[in-house]
Design a protein around this motif. Structure first.
Motif, PDB file in Angstrom:
ATOM      1  N   ARG A 301      19.100  -0.523  -9.225  1.00 42.56           N
ATOM      2  CA  ARG A 301      19.819  -1.784  -9.053  1.00 42.56           C
ATOM      3  C   ARG A 301      20.099  -2.445 -10.402  1.00 42.56           C
ATOM      4  O   ARG A 301      21.124  -3.110 -10.576  1.00 42.56           O
ATOM      5  N   GLN A 302      19.185  -2.276 -11.359  1.00 47.14           N
ATOM      6  CA  GLN A 302      19.381  -2.891 -12.673  1.00 47.14           C
ATOM      7  C   GLN A 302      20.379  -2.124 -13.532  1.00 47.14           C
ATOM      8  O   GLN A 302      21.273  -2.714 -14.146  1.00 47.14           O
ATOM      9  N   PHE A 303      20.205  -0.779 -13.597  1.00 45.34           N
ATOM     10  CA  PHE A 303      20.952   0.023 -14.570  1.00 45.34           C
ATOM     11  C   PHE A 303      21.928   1.015 -13.937  1.00 45.34           C
ATOM     12  O   PHE A 303      22.737   1.620 -14.641  1.00 45.34           O
ATOM     13  N   GLY A 304      21.815   1.241 -12.637  1.00 46.20           N
ATOM     14  CA  GLY A 304      22.695   2.203 -11.999  1.00 46.20           C
ATOM     15  C   GLY A 304      22.231   3.631 -12.103  1.00 46.20           C
ATOM     16  O   GLY A 304      22.851   4.539 -11.540  1.00 46.20           O
ATOM     17  N   GLN A 305      21.120   3.877 -12.775  1.00 42.47           N
ATOM     18  CA  GLN A 305      20.587   5.224 -12.940  1.00 42.47           C
ATOM     19  C   GLN A 305      19.117   5.146 -13.342  1.00 42.47           C
ATOM     20  O   GLN A 305      18.601   4.071 -13.662  1.00 42.47           O
ATOM     21  N   GLY A 309      12.581  11.304 -17.729  1.00 42.57           N
ATOM     22  CA  GLY A 309      11.179  11.540 -18.061  1.00 42.57           C
ATOM     23  C   GLY A 309      10.164  10.689 -17.343  1.00 42.57           C
ATOM     24  O   GLY A 309       8.976  10.771 -17.633  1.00 42.57           O
ATOM     25  N   MET A 310      10.589   9.872 -16.401  1.00 36.39           N
ATOM     26  CA  MET A 310       9.626   9.026 -15.694  1.00 36.39           C
ATOM     27  C   MET A 310       8.906   9.834 -14.618  1.00 36.39           C
ATOM     28  O   MET A 310       9.493  10.673 -13.938  1.00 36.39           O
ATOM     29  N   GLU A 311       7.600   9.567 -14.449  1.00 33.60           N
ATOM     30  CA  GLU A 311       6.807  10.274 -13.454  1.00 33.60           C
ATOM     31  C   GLU A 311       7.068   9.720 -12.060  1.00 33.60           C
ATOM     32  O   GLU A 311       7.374   8.543 -11.882  1.00 33.60           O
ATOM     33  N   GLU A 312       6.909  10.598 -11.068  1.00 33.52           N
ATOM     34  CA  GLU A 312       7.182  10.217  -9.689  1.00 33.52           C
ATOM     35  C   GLU A 312       6.277   9.079  -9.236  1.00 33.52           C
ATOM     36  O   GLU A 312       6.697   8.183  -8.490  1.00 33.52           O
ATOM     37  N   SER A 313       5.010   9.105  -9.686  1.00 32.69           N
ATOM     38  CA  SER A 313       4.070   8.056  -9.281  1.00 32.69           C
ATOM     39  C   SER A 313       4.523   6.684  -9.769  1.00 32.69           C
ATOM     40  O   SER A 313       4.340   5.673  -9.080  1.00 32.69           O
ATOM     41  N   GLN A 314       5.139   6.638 -10.969  1.00 30.88           N
ATOM     42  CA  GLN A 314       5.661   5.380 -11.483  1.00 30.88           C
ATOM     43  C   GLN A 314       6.851   4.903 -10.650  1.00 30.88           C
ATOM     44  O   GLN A 314       6.947   3.724 -10.290  1.00 30.88           O
ATOM     45  N   LEU A 315       7.732   5.830 -10.335  1.00 29.03           N
ATOM     46  CA  LEU A 315       8.944   5.475  -9.612  1.00 29.03           C
ATOM     47  C   LEU A 315       8.658   4.985  -8.197  1.00 29.03           C
ATOM     48  O   LEU A 315       9.392   4.161  -7.654  1.00 29.03           O
ATOM     49  N   GLU A 316       7.576   5.468  -7.593  1.00 29.97           N
ATOM     50  CA  GLU A 316       7.278   5.106  -6.210  1.00 29.97           C
ATOM     51  C   GLU A 316       6.359   3.889  -6.092  1.00 29.97           C
ATOM     52  O   GLU A 316       6.045   3.451  -4.987  1.00 29.97           O
ATOM     53  N   SER A 317       5.889   3.352  -7.214  1.00 33.09           N
ATOM     54  CA  SER A 317       5.054   2.147  -7.150  1.00 33.09           C
ATOM     55  C   SER A 317       5.878   0.990  -6.584  1.00 33.09           C
ATOM     56  O   SER A 317       7.085   0.891  -6.798  1.00 33.09           O
ATOM     57  N   LYS A 318       5.206   0.097  -5.833  1.00 38.23           N
ATOM     58  CA  LYS A 318       5.884  -0.975  -5.122  1.00 38.23           C
ATOM     59  C   LYS A 318       5.771  -2.316  -5.853  1.00 38.23           C
ATOM     60  O   LYS A 318       4.775  -2.581  -6.528  1.00 38.23           O
ATOM     61  N   LEU A 319       6.775  -3.155  -5.689  1.00 38.94           N
ATOM     62  CA  LEU A 319       6.801  -4.462  -6.344  1.00 38.94           C
ATOM     63  C   LEU A 319       7.685  -5.423  -5.561  1.00 38.94           C
ATOM     64  O   LEU A 319       8.457  -5.022  -4.680  1.00 38.94           O
ATOM     65  N   TYR A 320       7.550  -6.708  -5.896  1.00 39.39           N
ATOM     66  CA  TYR A 320       8.445  -7.729  -5.366  1.00 39.39           C
ATOM     67  C   TYR A 320       9.488  -8.064  -6.430  1.00 39.39           C
ATOM     68  O   TYR A 320       9.146  -8.303  -7.595  1.00 39.39           O
ATOM     69  N   LEU A 321      10.781  -8.077  -6.037  1.00 36.37           N
ATOM     70  CA  LEU A 321      11.844  -8.508  -6.927  1.00 36.37           C
ATOM     71  C   LEU A 321      12.279  -9.908  -6.498  1.00 36.37           C
ATOM     72  O   LEU A 321      12.742 -10.095  -5.364  1.00 36.37           O
ATOM     73  N   TYR A 322      12.121 -10.872  -7.396  1.00 33.31           N
ATOM     74  CA  TYR A 322      12.568 -12.241  -7.098  1.00 33.31           C
ATOM     75  C   TYR A 322      14.067 -12.314  -7.379  1.00 33.31           C
ATOM     76  O   TYR A 322      14.502 -12.383  -8.531  1.00 33.31           O
ATOM     77  N   ASP A 323      14.852 -12.294  -6.309  1.00 33.55           N
ATOM     78  CA  ASP A 323      16.309 -12.259  -6.458  1.00 33.55           C
ATOM     79  C   ASP A 323      16.981 -12.970  -5.280  1.00 33.55           C
ATOM     80  O   ASP A 323      17.694 -12.354  -4.487  1.00 33.55           O
ATOM     81  N   PRO A 324      16.772 -14.273  -5.150  1.00 30.11           N
ATOM     82  CA  PRO A 324      17.338 -15.016  -4.007  1.00 30.11           C
ATOM     83  C   PRO A 324      18.866 -15.049  -3.996  1.00 30.11           C
ATOM     84  O   PRO A 324      19.479 -15.225  -2.945  1.00 30.11           O
TER      85      PRO A 324
END
Length: 385
Positions: A301-305, A309-324
């Motif tokens: 959503r930020q960069f379009g891609q 080199g990022m690990e799968e575990s990093q990519l699947e970590s969950k977070l809240y995006l503050y974007d009202p």
């Protein structure tokens, strides 16, 4: 051999030592003597080797400090005392099994002082889930709360019944998680919490307790104290100490543990700022209305891609995006390629740049576009540079 007889002798010796200490006119010497007598007994191979005995203060990674504790039972094998000398001792709460407040005569005032000391220790523990690493594996677990015992050599023109009434009045305005695990008066008896016919001694049991009971063990009181102390120590399973949390401490804000929310600077100001409690509350309220997203989804959503080199575990970590306002990513802005990354107009329109903070173990990503001056406060005593 009757084991009770052995502990009756130990109890008599402690009373005798206490009576000798009453000859000391200086209150400091008297206090050190009464605490030392109990410590000397416990330190003489009466506790398993993994349990150390100290005195001093306990700290948390949120920058909080307990009141002075008379006896601290800490993890001698895996714990890390932050400061340990004959006069000054400081322990991280993750290294502490529990504390004992030692009193000469347990009056109502002394009871309340001891209760506040124990509360100051128990309040250091985190209520939420803690993430930690043990070997090659990452775990999550609940941070244990230290136990707290009040130990007195005698009464002060009162009774075990009146002390129980005093305890009940104090507990009426306090959360159960701060209640003491046991009150002991040598050669008199103990005060415990109960649920029906069952005694509630551990912190978890006390949360389900419904009443207070007074047990007049008399000359067998010390035996009961000692056996309960061993049980509480053995049943408290500590988590590994992560000193990195103390290097960059978090802060407790309105009962929430917040991290990485400070260190901001403002133009034309030497002060250092942090996000204030109002904005933290705003984030918490917002998170109730949205679902977590993966870090993979955030990057797209930020960069379009995705970066290489990022690990799968990093990519699947969950977070809240503050974007009202459902801001677009950088590629969705028609002239984004012509703008430098520091362009204020781009910051006001897109999801980047953004800042990440942690609240109660959850990650929150906030685009700079949503930051307003009203959401910041100056940190007392901090200046940039």
């Amino acid at each position: 051999m009757e084991v009770k007889r052995i502990f009756r002798g130990v109890s008599a010796k402690l009373v005798s030592d206490f009576n000798v200490s009453s000859m000391y006119e200086h209150q400091g010497n008297k206090g050190s003597f009464r605490e030392g007598a109990l410590r000397d007994f416990l330190a003489s191979d009466r506790m398993p080797s993994k349990f150390g005995l100290g005195t001093g203060e306990i700290v948390s990674s949120h920058g909080e400090v307990s009141k002075q504790s008379d006896l601290i039972i800490f993890d001698r094998l895996n714990g890390i005392p932050l400061l340990y000398s004959d006069t000054v001792q400081v322990f991280p709460v993750e290294s502490v099994y529990g504390v004992i407040e030692v009193k000469s005569k347990l009056s109502k005032d002394e009871l309340f002082k001891a209760l506040e000391n124990i509360k100051s220790v128990k309040s250091l523990a985190d209520d939420g889930v803690v993430r930690y690493v043990k070997g090659p594996i990452a775990y999550t677990g609940k941070s244990p709360r230290p136990f707290g015992i009040i130990f007195a050599y005698g009464l002060a023109n009162n009774s075990l019944e009146s002390l129980a009434d005093n305890l009940e009045s104090w507990e009426a305005s306090e959360e159960k998680k701060f209640w003491p695990n046991m009150v002991v008066v040598l050669d008199v008896g103990v005060i415990l919490h109960t649920a029906g016919m069952a005694y509630c001694v551990t912190n978890e049991q006390i949360l389900n307790s419904s009443s207070i009971i007074r047990l007049h063990y008399k000359e067998d009181t010390f035996f009961h104290f000692y056996s309960t102390l061993l049980s509480l120590s053995a049943l408290t399973e500590l988590l590994p100490v992560d000193l990195n949390k103390y290097f960059k401490p978090s802060q407790r804000i309105r009962g929430n543990v917040v991290k990485n929310h400070e260190g901001f600077t403002m133009p034309d100001s030497e002060e250092v700022f942090r996000l204030n409690s109002d904005f933290i509350q705003l984030l918490l309220e917002y998170s109730k209305s949205v679902e977590k997203i993966s870090y993979r989804e955030l990057l797209i959503r930020q960069f379009g891609q995705l970066p290489v080199g990022m690990e799968e575990s990093q990519l699947e970590s969950k977070l809240y995006l503050y974007d009202p306002d459902s801001l677009p990513g950088i590629l969705a802005v028609s002239d984004a390629a012509d703008r430098p990354s520091t362009d204020e107009h781009a910051s006001a329109l897109t999801l980047i740049p953004a800042h990440s903070i942690e609240i109660n173990g959850d990650s929150y990503v906030i685009p700079y576009a949503y930051f307003k001056p009203d959401f910041f406060e100056a940190i007392p005593g901090r200046v940039s540079g």
